[in-house]
Structures are given as C-alpha cells and as structure tokens.
Scaffold this active site. Structure first.
Site, PDB file in Angstrom:
ATOM      1  N   ARG A  22      33.356  42.389  94.799  1.00 16.41           N
ATOM      2  CA  ARG A  22      34.080  41.209  95.110  1.00 16.41           C
ATOM      3  C   ARG A  22      33.548  40.229  94.133  1.00 16.41           C
ATOM      4  O   ARG A  22      32.409  40.395  93.780  1.00 16.41           O
ATOM      5  CB  ARG A  22      34.278  41.038  96.777  1.00 16.41           C
ATOM      6  N   ASP A  87      21.951  37.915  89.299  1.00 19.44           N
ATOM      7  CA  ASP A  87      22.350  37.563  90.444  1.00 19.44           C
ATOM      8  C   ASP A  87      20.829  37.650  91.202  1.00 19.44           C
ATOM      9  O   ASP A  87      20.435  36.702  91.919  1.00 19.44           O
ATOM     10  CB  ASP A  87      23.162  38.460  91.455  1.00 19.44           C
ATOM     11  N   THR A 157      22.683  64.928 114.719  1.00 21.78           N
ATOM     12  CA  THR A 157      22.728  64.569 113.348  1.00 21.78           C
ATOM     13  C   THR A 157      23.098  63.291 112.909  1.00 21.78           C
ATOM     14  O   THR A 157      22.636  62.781 111.778  1.00 21.78           O
ATOM     15  CB  THR A 157      23.630  65.875 112.751  1.00 21.78           C
TER      16      THR A 157
END
EC number: 2.7.1.33
Length: 223
Positions: A22, A87, A157
């Site tokens: 995004r 970033d 699990t």
C-alpha cells in the site's frame, strides 16, 4: 529540484511512504493509506514528498501526481550497511539511540547508537510466516490467532504454529535489543509491542524521519 521551495508548516505539504502493498500518507498529523488503483480519488492538492521501495507503486503515484518529489537524496544516515532500504533509513533517522522494528510485510530490526546505524536484520512478516507454513505441509496451514501470552505452552497445532511464529520474532528482537528502548512501527507493531516491555509504538516513525530529512535539506523550516 530547481530552487527548492521551503515550507514553514506541515499543513502545506503531504508526506508519502510508498510500500510494496500500500501507499501511506501523512498530512500534518493525519495518517491514511491507499491502494495504487485509488490514488487519483484522493485528490491531493498539496505538494507531495515521497520515498519508495516499490517501482510499480511509485509509477502509479507519479501518473496521478507528476510533481511529487522523491526525497531519497535529501539526507545522509551514517551507516556501513550496504543496501539499507530508504524506509528503514527514514525510521532510523527518527531515533538517536535504540532499536527500530518495522513490522510490515517483512520485519526489519535496526540498531541505532548516537545517530549511527550499527546494523540490523530482516525476518519474514507474520503473514509471510503463515504462507511458509502453508507451503510446508497441509496440517500447518492454520489461521492466525492472536496470542495473549508466550508463558503458556501450546496444546494444539494451531496454537503451536502461532506460538512458534511469534516467539521467533520476539526472541530475535530481544536478543538484539538487550535493555535498549524498542521503537515499533508497521502494521503488526501494536500486536508485537504487547510482548516487548521496553517498547513503544510510533505509528509515524517513518514520517518523523522524513520530516527530519526535509528540515536538514532546508525544505521544511517549522520547529
């Protein structure tokens, strides 16, 4: 950028962090995001300054807002790390001492001391762990379940998959951080912070770094 324009108020510009999934924006202290297909609908009228880790999404932004400016060359982060993503650089620029964790599509962990980037590591994001389990064995294809604690051993699990995934991330962060303050950003920051007592969520961390970069370049002149 010819004769760089300067701004005295954050309200007069928009910061943009182009990610792999995004495109995120900050206008003053309002945060919002968009898919690349919806960029034009935003109707942004102000000057846009951006960073990008995704070429396709960057092209989409520039198709809608051709005057948007990439600020990657406007600053310098002291580091010996080769290939540190823009970033990550921006998030690190916002921290003088501590550990920066960006928990997004990948989880990056970076150490900062007196403004210098010492190094870091990259883990799969939580969604990528789930994808890896799915490819490994059908029985390990389990939905994500938020855990309340890592103190109780799993007895199913599904819980075992989620426990192993979260513990591996937390253990890595704690191993690198020791007793240093941890700054978290990214989509899974708030969830992970519950397991990290020396942590603080900083939703705007990348944008804080972008502000610092613009100030160092003389483009943003507000305090």
């Amino acid at each position: 950028m010819p004769a760089r324009q300067s701004f005295t108020d954050l309200k007069n510009l928009v910061l943009c962090d182009i990610g792999n999934t995004r495109i995120h924006f900050a206008q003053n202290y309002q945060l919002f995001s968009s898919a690349k297909e919806d960029l034009k609908r935003l109707g942004i009228q102000k000057e846009i300054f951006y960073i990008s880790v995704n070429e396709e999404n960057e092209k989409a932004l520039l198709n809608c807002y051709p005057n948007a400016k990439n600020i990657a060359g406007f600053f310098h982060l002291e580091t010996d790390y080769v290939g540190l993503g823009i970033d990550r650089q921006m998030a690190c620029l916002a921290v003088n001492n501590g550990v920066v964790v960006d928990a997004g599509s990948a989880i990056t962990i970076d150490l900062i001391k007196e403004g210098k980037h010492l190094g870091g590591c990259i883990l799969p994001g939580l969604a990528q762990y789930i994808h890896a389990y799915k490819k490994s064995a059908k029985i390990l294809e389990q939905p994500f379940k938020a855990l309340d604690s890592l103190e109780v051993l799993p007895k199913s699990t599904r819980d075992a998959v989620n426990y192993g995934m979260v513990l591996s991330v937390i253990a890595c962060i704690q191993h690198l951080a020791k007793n240093q303050k941890i700054y978290l950003c990214g989509g899974d920051a708030k969830y992970l912070s519950a397991f990290l007592p020396h942590s603080v969520c900083k939703e705007r961390l990348v944008f804080d770094g972008m502000e610092i970069a613009l100030k160092k370049a003389g483009i943003l002149e507000c305090k």
